[in-house]
Design an enzyme around this catalytic site. Sequence first.
Site, PDB file in Angstrom:
ATOM      1  CG  HIS A  14      49.639  15.889 -34.511  1.00 19.60           C
ATOM      2  ND1 HIS A  14      48.979  14.545 -34.482  1.00 19.60           N
ATOM      3  CD2 HIS A  14      49.403  16.266 -35.674  1.00 19.60           C
ATOM      4  CE1 HIS A  14      48.291  14.540 -35.613  1.00 19.60           C
ATOM      5  NE2 HIS A  14      48.354  15.321 -36.353  1.00 19.60           N
ATOM      6  CG  ASP A  27      49.917  12.656 -31.707  1.00 20.59           C
ATOM      7  OD1 ASP A  27      50.733  12.547 -32.588  1.00 20.59           O
ATOM      8  OD2 ASP A  27      48.825  13.437 -31.910  1.00 20.59           O
ATOM      9  CB  SER A  43      46.886  17.576 -38.796  1.00 22.33           C
ATOM     10  OG  SER A  43      47.816  16.531 -38.927  1.00 22.33           O
TER      11      SER A  43
END
Length: 429
Positions: A408, A405, A161
């Site tokens: 990311h 998070d 990702s």
Amino acid sequence: MKPSSPISFTSSSLAPSLPRKHRLSPYLFTLLIFIFFVSVLYGEDFMCIFGQLEPTFSLRPTPTPEKNKKPQKLAFAIGKTEESCDVFSGKWVRDQVSRPPYEEWECPYIQPQLTCQEHGRPDKDYQFWRWQPNHCDLPSFNATLMLETLRGKRMMYVGDSLNRGMFVSMICLLHRIIPEDQKSIKTSGSLTVFTAKEYNATIEFYWAPFLLESNSDDAIVHRISDRVVRKGSINKHGRHWKGVDIIVFNSYLWWMTGLKMNILQGSFEDKEKVIVEVSTEDAYRMGMKSMLRWVKNNMDRKKTRVFFTTMSPTHAKGIDWGGEPGQNCYNQTAPIEDPNYWGSDCRKSIMKVIGEVLRRSKTPITLLNITQMSNYRKDAHTSIYKKQWSPLTAEQLENPTSYADCVHWCLPGLQDTWNELLFAKLFYP
């Protein structure tokens, strides 16, 4: 070493007194004649076959290049970076003139997991930092040059990702100069393809977090704690990468399950599976070597370019940068200023593996060393400002740090700089 003296034949050596048992058998003579004619007729084919069978590892020393031989020009290169310039070594400088390169709202391709402003981030400070190498300047990203270079070609990001975020960043950097009716995006399984129709060009992302086949290959359902990677299985995914002109690999975070990694020796279809545990470093080395073999067998070094992006850091431990215990990337709004900072999540042993494998390889791969520069950016993560995979509990809502998070990155943001470095190394290696 002196060459051996030529063998001289005297008349006596050909005399009839030579014992009969030393004479060449007529059958052997016929066979040698046959082999000679076949090698003349099909010598080129034989060379191709033997070239393909060249062993991956060789005990022979690398031949010394000729002094006057010019280095081969890399595909797509239009200039050269000064030898004294390391574009990966530098600092972040505040820039409210040229940053950000686009606005979040104007790029419809950003996934909701990366749209921090849309999900309530109160500040925009993370968008106004520009990377400044120590001894030179990065060339300005030129969207027109990039698209013209991609005309009639395919560019692909392969990995997890984080590479998907880099893929989306590239689209955001380019899409403004493409007419609305001349661009499209489509996802099918592991492959997402952005098409610039006017240029007959595609920018693609392929989900393969380990590069090799694994039990985490589903592009949507892949949250598996007990991860297993199949040895020597890169062609399962690699068949989808063939024909690509520029390819950008990454693979790191999914290997970090601890100190060991599960490696499948046979097939996932086998009823009785043989799974062995090896160190993370050995498993990662296996993956890197498989990637290099695939590149060697499938990419034309004269026409194509291959990049490998190093590990993307997380900022899950505030104590790494002098923060409080239990602190992480949540509520961080400024970069780390210590030039020697290195987070505990970035395994130097893995960086060592990358260096060792690429140094020994004759396959030309350009390394995008984004690790150190990204280490400074504790402020640039999505943190809590993203679409959540599942509803948050009351306990989580009371403690935002618990669900932040720190893997990311918000877009626009840090990953645009990764693509600017890619641009620099593509055109000015």
